[in-house]
Design a protein around this motif. Structure first.
Motif, short mmCIF file in Angstrom:
data_model
loop_
_atom_site.label_atom_id
_atom_site.label_comp_id
_atom_site.label_asym_id
_atom_site.label_seq_id
_atom_site.Cartn_x
_atom_site.Cartn_y
_atom_site.Cartn_z
N THR A 137 0.85 -1.19 0.00
CA THR A 137 0.00 0.00 0.00
C THR A 137 0.88 1.24 0.00
O THR A 137 2.10 1.16 0.24
CB THR A 137 -0.90 0.02 1.24
N ASN A 138 0.26 2.40 -0.22
CA ASN A 138 1.03 3.65 -0.19
C ASN A 138 1.69 3.86 1.17
O ASN A 138 2.82 4.33 1.26
CB ASN A 138 0.13 4.84 -0.52
N LYS A 194 2.39 9.28 -3.38
CA LYS A 194 1.35 9.49 -4.40
C LYS A 194 1.89 10.29 -5.58
O LYS A 194 1.57 10.02 -6.74
CB LYS A 194 0.14 10.20 -3.78
N ARG A 209 1.91 8.97 -9.32
CA ARG A 209 1.20 9.69 -10.40
C ARG A 209 2.14 10.01 -11.54
O ARG A 209 1.78 9.88 -12.73
CB ARG A 209 0.57 10.98 -9.85
N MET A 224 2.86 6.82 -13.53
CA MET A 224 1.69 6.43 -14.34
C MET A 224 1.54 7.34 -15.55
O MET A 224 1.24 6.87 -16.66
CB MET A 224 0.43 6.47 -13.46
N ALA A 269 -0.41 5.02 -18.06
CA ALA A 269 -1.27 4.09 -17.33
C ALA A 269 -2.36 4.85 -16.58
O ALA A 269 -2.17 5.99 -16.16
CB ALA A 269 -0.44 3.27 -16.35
N HIS A 270 -3.51 4.16 -16.41
CA HIS A 270 -4.62 4.77 -15.67
C HIS A 270 -4.82 4.11 -14.31
O HIS A 270 -5.57 4.64 -13.47
CB HIS A 270 -5.91 4.65 -16.49
N ARG A 271 -4.18 2.97 -14.09
CA ARG A 271 -4.31 2.26 -12.82
C ARG A 271 -2.93 1.79 -12.37
O ARG A 271 -2.01 1.62 -13.18
CB ARG A 271 -5.24 1.04 -12.95
N ARG A 272 -2.81 1.53 -11.07
CA ARG A 272 -1.54 1.07 -10.50
C ARG A 272 -1.08 -0.23 -11.17
O ARG A 272 0.09 -0.37 -11.53
CB ARG A 272 -1.70 0.82 -9.00
N THR A 273 -2.00 -1.17 -11.26
CA THR A 273 -1.64 -2.47 -11.84
C THR A 273 -1.21 -2.33 -13.30
O THR A 273 -0.29 -3.02 -13.75
CB THR A 273 -2.81 -3.45 -11.74
N GLU A 274 -1.86 -1.44 -14.01
CA GLU A 274 -1.50 -1.21 -15.41
C GLU A 274 -0.09 -0.60 -15.49
O GLU A 274 0.69 -0.96 -16.38
CB GLU A 274 -2.51 -0.29 -16.08
N ALA A 275 0.22 0.28 -14.56
CA ALA A 275 1.55 0.90 -14.55
C ALA A 275 2.63 -0.16 -14.32
O ALA A 275 3.69 -0.13 -14.96
CB ALA A 275 1.62 1.96 -13.45
#
Length: 276
Positions: free
Chosen positions: A231-232, A247, A251, A254, A259-265
């Motif tokens: 987590t952060n 954060k 950001r 990303m 990327a638009h999501r953490r997992t995508e990043a």
């Protein structure tokens, strides 16, 4: 450990105000150590001097794993006197020795000394303890880094041989990679940091990409921890960063990756060869 010992010796002189400082790293047997770092000495008689457990002031420190002092070394009845020759040649009188304890074992001994007979005060002893604790922390971090480094290096070699690890092994490698990046910033040994960077680069290497996103080292650190499920708040604790700073790095990463999501990043960073 040698660069760390030299730094610790300089710190002892600065923080205690004592004119002489020296140190040695305990060998694998845990029963002796040579003096390998000195500062403020008039001669070279202490260089390489081997201290054995129980002998002299330093031997008492090693055997008891606690700070020890003498007001007048050559005339102190509480210690043995195997090292009177070198101590006399250096004209040392009041001496303090502090153990550097890691995981319950003495890994090194730090000394500070005066060439006059005087009672060493509480502030001097506190400064010695703090120097020993800082060195202990650095040793622990370096050793944890080396352990994780071995796992990463093995995976890097497997990758180069084009025989990839199994899925569980890759998860372990990813955890090791994330922890290494978090620990590297605390390692005082420049050579070890370069070795980490080199092996991490080999591990994350992919086929040459036309364009690789220009993420900063800290942005990659954050993504590496995201990749293993942190987590952060956990990321901030591991990297000693505030929540808003975490954060901000995330950001920025990303945005650079598109990327638009953490997992995508994380996925895009792996595809780009930035993460294992």
């Amino acid at each position: 450990m040698e660069p760390s010992l030299k730094t610790a010796v300089a710190t002892v002189r600065r923080d205690t105000g004592l004119p002489v400082a020296f140190a040695g790293a305990v060998d694998r047997s845990g029963r002796l150590y040579p003096i390998t770092a000195t500062a403020g000495c008039l001669t070279s008689v202490l260089d390489g001097l081997v201290i054995r457990s129980g002998n002299g002031l330093g031997g008492r420190v090693l055997a008891g794993a606690r700070i020890q002092t003498v007001t007048d070394y050559l005339h102190d009845d509480g210690i043995s006197h195997q090292y009177d020759g070198p101590v006399s040649q250096e004209r040392l009188r009041s001496i303090v020795g502090a153990p550097v304890v890691v995981d319950g074992s003495v890994r090194a001994v730090l000394y500070g000394a005066l060439r006059t007979s005087a009672q060493l005060g509480a502030r001097t002893l506190d400064a010695m303890q703090q120097s020993a604790q800082r060195l202990a922390f650095e040793i622990a971090v370096s050793e944890a880094t080396v352990r994780r480094l071995r796992a990463v290096e093995t995976a890097a070699l497997m990758r180069e041989a084009r025989t990839g690890p199994t899925r569980p092994e890759w998860e372990e490698v990813r955890i090791a990679h994330a922890e290494l990046r978090a620990l590297a910033g605390s390692v005082g040994d420049e050579g070890l940091r370069r070795r980490i960077d080199d092996i991490a680069a080999r591990l994350t290497a992919t086929e040459p990409a036309r364009e690789r996103p220009a993420l900063t080292a800290r942005e990659i650190d954050v993504l590496a921890l995201v990749a293993i499920g942190c987590t952060n708040a956990e990321i901030g604790a591991r990297l000693d960063l505030g929540a808003e700073t975490v954060k901000s790095y995330l950001r920025a990463a990303m945005r650079k990756l598109g990327a638009h999501r953490r997992t995508e990043a994380v996925t895009l960073a792996r595809t780009a060869g930035l993460l294992p």
